[in-house]
Scaffold this motif. Structure first.
Motif, mmCIF file in Angstrom:
data_model
loop_
_atom_site.group_PDB
_atom_site.id
_atom_site.type_symbol
_atom_site.label_atom_id
_atom_site.label_comp_id
_atom_site.label_asym_id
_atom_site.label_seq_id
_atom_site.Cartn_x
_atom_site.Cartn_y
_atom_site.Cartn_z
ATOM 1 N N LYS A 1 0.822 -1.208 0.000
ATOM 2 C CA LYS A 1 0.000 0.000 0.000
ATOM 3 C C LYS A 1 0.856 1.258 0.000
ATOM 4 O O LYS A 1 0.538 2.249 -0.664
ATOM 5 N N LEU A 2 1.950 1.221 0.738
ATOM 6 C CA LEU A 2 2.789 2.413 0.875
ATOM 7 C C LEU A 2 3.654 2.687 -0.347
ATOM 8 O O LEU A 2 3.731 3.822 -0.824
ATOM 9 N N LYS A 3 4.335 1.645 -0.846
ATOM 10 C CA LYS A 3 5.387 1.865 -1.843
ATOM 11 C C LYS A 3 5.371 0.864 -2.995
ATOM 12 O O LYS A 3 6.326 0.838 -3.772
ATOM 13 N N LYS A 4 4.334 0.048 -3.088
ATOM 14 C CA LYS A 4 4.283 -0.996 -4.116
ATOM 15 C C LYS A 4 5.409 -2.016 -3.961
ATOM 16 O O LYS A 4 5.746 -2.731 -4.918
ATOM 17 N N VAL A 5 6.011 -2.083 -2.767
ATOM 18 C CA VAL A 5 7.054 -3.076 -2.507
ATOM 19 C C VAL A 5 6.382 -4.413 -2.209
ATOM 20 O O VAL A 5 5.436 -4.481 -1.430
ATOM 21 N N ARG A 6 6.844 -5.464 -2.838
ATOM 22 C CA ARG A 6 6.256 -6.780 -2.623
ATOM 23 C C ARG A 6 7.127 -7.609 -1.682
ATOM 24 O O ARG A 6 8.356 -7.500 -1.703
ATOM 25 N N VAL A 7 6.472 -8.428 -0.886
ATOM 26 C CA VAL A 7 7.158 -9.227 0.132
ATOM 27 C C VAL A 7 6.660 -10.667 0.043
ATOM 28 O O VAL A 7 5.455 -10.921 0.162
ATOM 29 N N ASN A 8 7.564 -11.589 -0.161
ATOM 30 C CA ASN A 8 7.209 -13.006 -0.288
ATOM 31 C C ASN A 8 8.207 -13.886 0.460
ATOM 32 O O ASN A 8 9.321 -13.454 0.766
ATOM 33 N N THR A 9 7.788 -15.119 0.713
ATOM 34 C CA THR A 9 8.721 -16.127 1.222
ATOM 35 C C THR A 9 8.744 -17.296 0.245
ATOM 36 O O THR A 9 7.759 -17.578 -0.448
ATOM 37 N N VAL A 10 9.881 -17.968 0.191
ATOM 38 C CA VAL A 10 10.039 -19.152 -0.645
ATOM 39 C C VAL A 10 10.307 -20.338 0.256
ATOM 40 O O VAL A 10 11.247 -20.339 1.051
ATOM 41 N N SER A 11 9.433 -21.348 0.145
ATOM 42 C CA SER A 11 9.567 -22.566 0.933
ATOM 43 C C SER A 11 10.290 -23.605 0.091
ATOM 44 O O SER A 11 9.713 -24.227 -0.797
ATOM 45 N N GLN A 12 11.565 -23.762 0.366
ATOM 46 C CA GLN A 12 12.463 -24.568 -0.449
ATOM 47 C C GLN A 12 12.477 -26.027 0.006
ATOM 48 O O GLN A 12 12.231 -26.343 1.166
#
Length: 270
Positions: free
Chosen positions: A183-194
């Motif tokens: 919402k603030l900066k269009k920054v995306r945050v994800n996790t990868v389950s390896q």
């Protein structure tokens, strides 16, 4: 083969210890795809590992930072932006450690001070990376932050003990901060389950070799390697995945969705 996916981008890669580390592989791939990077790790890990070798290959500065220290993370972002001459486009959080696992504590006999340390290092540090970046406005719009997780956040694996709780929190932070940062900066945050991976950290867990073989027989594509994980993470740093956020993304050859495999059934018939 390089595709120029990260040409002109800048990023911070944490957690590269040696050539077996997923973070090490990600750093090499990010460099190959055209990114400028900064490497970081805790001072003790830097002494134990081979990060100077990686820095030379990637032509990257090293900025030491204790991931549990907001002050260290602030310094990391500030010095990284000075090095790049601008904000950061991507961050890899490849940080996790459990004193209880290292010292052989069973899940029913955890040292709670060590448990808190596991959570601080492995999960709260992710929030600290994100919150500090937000306060410093250190990440460009449409930037990407990726944390490395493991399926024990959803399923029970006896050998993973308190790290399971830490990974569950890591993934929750990705969702919560992914909404906020999006919402603030269009920054995306994800996790990868390896998949279980033969890194220094993974192979140090009791019974890892047996579980590695079991997972390889369950997953229809077999275990995903550290190299293929690096390929996947690089796509998440790229502009090709701009609309992917708040996700825990399984990179495990199909293990998570396989109940039982023909290979495992064959073993049971012997």
């Amino acid at each position: 083969m390089a595709y120029g996916l990260l040409k002109g981008k800048t990023g911070i890669i944490s957690g590269a210890l040696n050539e077996k580390s997923i973070a090490w592989k990600v750093a090499l791939r990010a460099k190959e795809e055209g990114a400028k990077i900064v490497l970081t790790n805790a001072p003790i890990a830097m002494r134990m590992g081979e990060i100077n070798k990686l820095a030379e290959i990637c032509e990257a500065p090293i900025i030491a930072a204790d991931a549990t220290s907001v002050e260290d993370i602030e310094n990391l972002y500030i010095k990284s932006m000075e090095s790049f001459g601008g904000k950061v486009d991507f961050v890899l959080h490849s940080i996790g450690m459990s004193p209880n696992i290292r010292k052989g504590k069973a899940y029913g006999d955890l040292n709670y001070d060590w448990f808190l340390k596991s959570v601080d290092i492995s999960a709260l540090s992710f929030h600290k990376f994100l919150q500090t970046a937000e306060k410093l406005d250190a990440i460009n719009e449409w930037g990407s932050v990726v944390g490395l997780s493991y399926m024990a956040a959803q399923r029970t694996f006896p050998f993973y003990t308190d790290m399971a709780e830490a990974k569950a929190m890591l993934e929750s932070i990705a969702r919560s901060y992914g909404y906020r940062y999006g919402k603030l900066k269009k920054v995306r945050v994800n996790t990868v389950s390896q998949s279980p991976t033969e890194t220094s950290a993974g192979s140090g867990i009791g019974g890892f070799d047996k579980f590695f073989d079991f997972a390889d027989k369950i997953a229809p594509l077999g275990n995903a390697s550290a190299d293929s994980c690096a390929d996947y993470v690089v796509t998440l740093f790229s502009d090709l995945t701009r609309m992917v956020t708040m996700q825990n993304l399984f990179h495990d050859g199909g293990f998570v969705n396989t109940g039982i495999s023909e290979d495992v059934m064959a073993l049971m018939e012997k």
